[in-house]
Enzyme design. Structure first.
Site, PDB file in Angstrom:
ATOM      1  N   ARG A   1       0.822  -1.209   0.000  1.00 51.31           N
ATOM      2  CA  ARG A   1       0.000   0.000   0.000  1.00 51.31           C
ATOM      3  C   ARG A   1       0.856   1.259   0.000  1.00 51.31           C
ATOM      4  NH1 ARG A   1      -2.508   2.937   4.211  1.00 51.31           N
ATOM      5  NH2 ARG A   1      -2.192   1.309   5.772  1.00 51.31           N
TER       6      ARG A   1
ATOM      7  N   TYR B   1     -13.096  23.719  -9.898  1.00 55.72           N
ATOM      8  CA  TYR B   1     -13.712  22.479 -10.376  1.00 55.72           C
ATOM      9  C   TYR B   1     -14.963  22.173  -9.546  1.00 55.72           C
ATOM     10  CZ  TYR B   1     -13.701  17.349 -11.289  1.00 55.72           C
ATOM     11  OH  TYR B   1     -14.008  16.051 -11.627  1.00 55.72           O
TER      12      TYR B   1
ATOM     13  N   ASP C   1      -4.276  23.341  -8.615  1.00 53.69           N
ATOM     14  CA  ASP C   1      -4.626  22.347  -9.635  1.00 53.69           C
ATOM     15  C   ASP C   1      -3.955  22.767 -10.938  1.00 53.69           C
ATOM     16  OD1 ASP C   1      -5.806  20.763 -11.623  1.00 53.69           O
ATOM     17  OD2 ASP C   1      -7.735  20.707 -10.602  1.00 53.69           O
TER      18      ASP C   1
ATOM     19  N   LYS D   1      -6.111  12.768 -17.141  1.00 52.76           N
ATOM     20  CA  LYS D   1      -6.207  13.585 -18.342  1.00 52.76           C
ATOM     21  C   LYS D   1      -4.951  13.441 -19.204  1.00 52.76           C
ATOM     22  CE  LYS D   1     -10.139  15.208 -16.704  1.00 52.76           C
ATOM     23  NZ  LYS D   1     -10.453  14.507 -15.459  1.00 52.76           N
TER      24      LYS D   1
END
Length: 406
Positions: free
Chosen positions: A68, A121, A193, A218
């Site tokens: 993890r 966003y 961002d 993206k």
């Protein structure tokens, strides 16, 4: 010596981004000569002795022997992103939104205050108004054009100033260094961002940002086949980002990381095409009678163009237009007439997309628009074909609107 160990070992001549994208994070000599990093699947990582078990632990990774907390493919991707952005270290998340939300939670707790741009966003707006409020974290929204004036909104409890440039959907620019200077004076962390520009066209750490976020889904993945987020931190911000990600159990599967590393190899050449086609389409659309306004910061007439020229070295293929006011049926004709552009929520892949957008929600300052908003992503198809497709769809909408009036 082969792979990135040789290419990247000359501090007097650091590699250019396209060279780093090609050779970074590979190390074929460590993987039987394989050009690409193998996919490491696993949870338990065995040690041969107590001494080996203890030796693996580091301040940055006290649980190095558990999947993890990362495998070689995790670290290859994270190290490559940090190098590209000029940050200290990076952490991966299962989605871009997870990277955004957990970057804020790394620095803000009950009783603290967060500032976000009014163009943020949409899911981040919902997160601020819902989850942050439930956790006792106050959130306010500011005019993205505020610049150094943000000093008037900063409070003694402000812990995070969040930026997004250009803003989602409406593509307003922000004066990143001016906002960062004011935020740092009051001890707040600056979180941005940077998905639109990618590390290729904007280096936020040079402008005073503490944490840079990407929806790697993206442009970084670039093929519309994996969901992934990543946040890169400065040396000062890194311990809190690292510890929060571990506390919240944030982890990413190896297949997504493999696809992201694959996408990075061509990021530089893909972005150049996205930029060129997107700007050409934006210029063409600005001349069409059915387009009322084009929102693209790389256009000379855009309100944010001067900031884009100062801080950015390129643009992506994503922008928006406001159409002339038309009935819903005429708008439907436009979308139905498109033959190459798909109607899709994401962007950043090789394919061109359009998306109808609702009127922007605003708290600090209303966003004026009277016609429908459409977000456009220019893919890697022939630009001439994309122009023709948009023109014929707009023409069809125009004919339908005129017939309705008649």
């Amino acid at each position: 010596m082969t792979g990135d160990a040789r290419i990247l070992s000359h501090p007097s001549h650091p590699p250019m981004p396209d060279t780093l994208l090609t050779h970074g994070g590979r190390q074929p000599a460590s993987h039987h000569g394989l050009v690409n990093m193998p996919i490491y699947r696993g949870s338990t990582i065995l040690a041969d002795s107590l001494e080996q078990w203890e030796s693996r632990k580091t301040p940055d990774n006290p649980y190095a022997s558990y999947g993890r907390f990362g495998t070689p493919i995790t670290h290859a991707f994270e190290d490559m992103l940090a190098s590209l952005e000029g940050g200290y270290r990076a952490r991966v998340y299962p989605s871009g939104l997870a990277a955004c939300t957990h970057a804020v939670l790394a620095f803000a707790g009950a009783g603290d205050h967060v500032l976000l741009p009014d163009c943020v966003y949409g899911p981040m707006r919902a997160f601020a108004k819902g989850t942050l409020a439930r956790l006792g974290i106050a959130a306010d929204f500011y005019d993205p054009a505020i610049g150094a004036g943000i000093r008037d909104l900063l409070q003694p409890t402000t812990r995070v100033v969040y930026l997004e440039a250009p803003g989602s959907g409406t593509f307003e620019m922000q004066d990143i260094p001016a906002i960062a200077r004011e935020a740092r004076r009051c001890g707040a962390f600056v979180v941005m961002d940077n998905t639109w520009a990618t590390p290729i066209y904007l280096r936020p750490f040079d402008l005073g940002v503490d944490v840079s976020i990407h929806a790697a889904t993206k442009y970084i993945v670039g093929h519309s086949d994996a969901i992934l987020g990543v946040a890169t931190a400065s040396r000062q911000a890194w311990p809190r980002l690292r510890d929060a990600a571990a506390a919240w159990g944030q982890t990413v599967g190896p297949d997504e990381l493999f696809l992201a590393l694959r996408g990075l190899r061509t990021l530089h050449v893909r972005l150049k095409r996205h930029w060129e086609s997107g700007l050409a389409l934006a210029e063409m659309l600005g001349r069409h009678p059915m387009v009322r306004r084009v929102m693209h910061p790389a256009l000379p007439g855009d309100p944010g163009h001067a900031l884009w020229r100062r801080d950015f070295t390129g643009a992506s293929g994503l922008f928006a237009v406001e159409l002339q006011p038309v009935a819903q049926q005429s708008l439907s004709v436009f979308f139905s007439a498109l033959q190459i552009f798909g109607i899709g929520l994401s962007w950043g892949g090789f394919e061109s997309l359009v998306l109808p957008m609702d009127p922007p929600q605003r708290d600090a300052k209303p966003f004026a628009c009277t016609g429908p908003l459409v977000r456009i992503h220019a893919g890697l198809e022939s630009c001439e074909d994309l122009r023709a497709d948009l023109c014929q769809a707009l023409d069809a909408m125009q004919r339908h609107a005129r017939a309705g009036i008649a």
